[in-house]
Design an enzyme around this catalytic site. Sequence first.
Site, PDB file in Angstrom:
ATOM      1  N   TRP A   1       0.841  -1.212   0.000  1.00  9.87           N
ATOM      2  CA  TRP A   1       0.000   0.000   0.000  1.00  9.87           C
ATOM      3  C   TRP A   1       0.868   1.251   0.000  1.00  9.87           C
ATOM      4  CZ3 TRP A   1      -0.524   4.190   3.247  1.00  9.87           C
ATOM      5  CH2 TRP A   1      -1.672   4.970   3.082  1.00  9.87           C
ATOM      6  N   HIS A   2       2.019   1.177   0.682  1.00  6.02           N
ATOM      7  CA  HIS A   2       2.873   2.354   0.813  1.00  6.02           C
ATOM      8  C   HIS A   2       3.661   2.672  -0.454  1.00  6.02           C
ATOM      9  CE1 HIS A   2       2.092   2.052   5.158  1.00  6.02           C
ATOM     10  NE2 HIS A   2       2.522   3.284   5.222  1.00  6.02           N
ATOM     11  N   GLY A   3       3.662   1.784  -1.412  1.00  5.31           N
ATOM     12  CA  GLY A   3       4.374   2.104  -2.639  1.00  5.31           C
ATOM     13  C   GLY A   3       4.660   0.880  -3.482  1.00  5.31           C
TER      14      GLY A   3
ATOM     15  N   PHE B   1       1.502   8.376  -1.624  1.00  6.51           N
ATOM     16  CA  PHE B   1       0.884   7.093  -1.381  1.00  6.51           C
ATOM     17  C   PHE B   1      -0.608   7.113  -1.709  1.00  6.51           C
ATOM     18  CE2 PHE B   1       4.233   7.100   2.124  1.00  6.51           C
ATOM     19  CZ  PHE B   1       5.199   6.681   1.242  1.00  6.51           C
TER      20      PHE B   1
END
Length: 478
Positions: free
Chosen positions: A325-327, A478
């Site tokens: 999710w963060h990248g 993000f």
Amino acid sequence: MLFNSLQFLLFFVIVFFLYWFVLNKSLRKQNLLLLISSYFFYSCWDWRFLFLLVFSTFLDYFSGLMIFRSETQGKRKSWLLISVLVNLGFLGFFKYYNFFAHSAADFLLLFGLKANPYSLSIILPVGISFYTFHGLSYVFDIYNRKIEPTTNWVDYSVFVSFFPLLVAGPIERATHLLPQIEKPRHFDKAKAIDGLRQILWGLFKKIVIADTCAGFVDQLWGNYTHYSGSTLLLGAIMFSFQVYGDFSGYSDIALGLARLLGVELLRNFSYPFFSRNVAEFWRRWHISLSSWFRDYLYIPLGGSKGSKWKRARNVFIIFIVSGFWHGASWTRVTWGFMHAVFIMPSVLLNTNRQYLDIAAKGKLLPSLREFFSIIFTFLLTTLALTVFRAPSLPDAFHYIGIIFSRSFFTIPQPLFKTEFLLLTVFMAIEWLGREEPYAIAKLGQNWRTTGRWSFYYLLLFLMYLYSGKPQQFIYFQF
């Protein structure tokens, strides 16, 4: 339009004036103003992606109504799947297409098969991960019969796009925010002053702590092979403070802005650097995301029920998904994997709920055991954040390898003098205020007025002293 810019200040002053002094007698008009203001705020980033936000909002609004009105479980599930697949489809296309394409080509290359993946010059819509999760939580809660859908399009749209939280959270729930939007709000002077105080602290975190650390972190990573292990360790610590100051600073500003408008948002940070193990860290870091994954992924997978193997499996799933999710990079996935490894002893030994209160509650200083637990947890999370920051996994391993080389025992290069003094004072204030919603919530209440305002002016002076070109918040990507 950044929170720490004059443009945003002018924007918010206009919204605040219209909201409380022109439209204060009409809830419908207030909410319409919030919606128009939120869409204008988002358009200042890139007006083209406003259409994507509106489409996503309409999709979940309509899906929620259809799930609620459907008479059979099959139809309810069909509408839920439509919402989930379309939302994740957009998120996957804009955020992950190039990652998957190049990862697939690299995988084929292992077998001697050469592929030329087609890359897209895709601009990531700001805040897409956040407003997508807002909408998904809404349809999940309707499907699980926790809430009934709203029939007011404007109210629901404000819930999704409320500008203080639109681009970097916290990730709100309809059960918490939507009722506040649907009910009349009245100006509360005490809450407004408290909101201003939290905004001040958030801006200080961003401008003085995060942006200052960012300069040194970027300098080190730009040529890290030329620095000693001790210097790189300090750089890794500085990055931890950069991320914390940047993201928790944004959250403080968002909560303060919302309070000025009569709205209470979910708390997103609760002094994570004073955690005594990694499980406690994740109860205090990015709380709205952690609780989202807990409620909508971890528990549906079985949570902590079942065998130890299933519990371990569920933990690895949520942390790897969280990293993803963060990248769209293997460094972020590895960061999530590392946290799963770090938290696993607590999960398997059933000590993950061991620390529910803040460290040394009611005391000035922690015990020696608490102190060393806090330091150890901080170093573990800093190690993981080093991988998070690295441009690639080889760079991450190289950077960490230098830290653990013989040069670790050398004296760090004198890069951070005044800045480390600032960090020390900052952490002292955070420690003294750790039992409050934010560090300076009660600081100075027993002081004379001149002393309290002198402290506030000192924060403003430091912000002016360390201000330069406004830097974007890290979590905007993000």
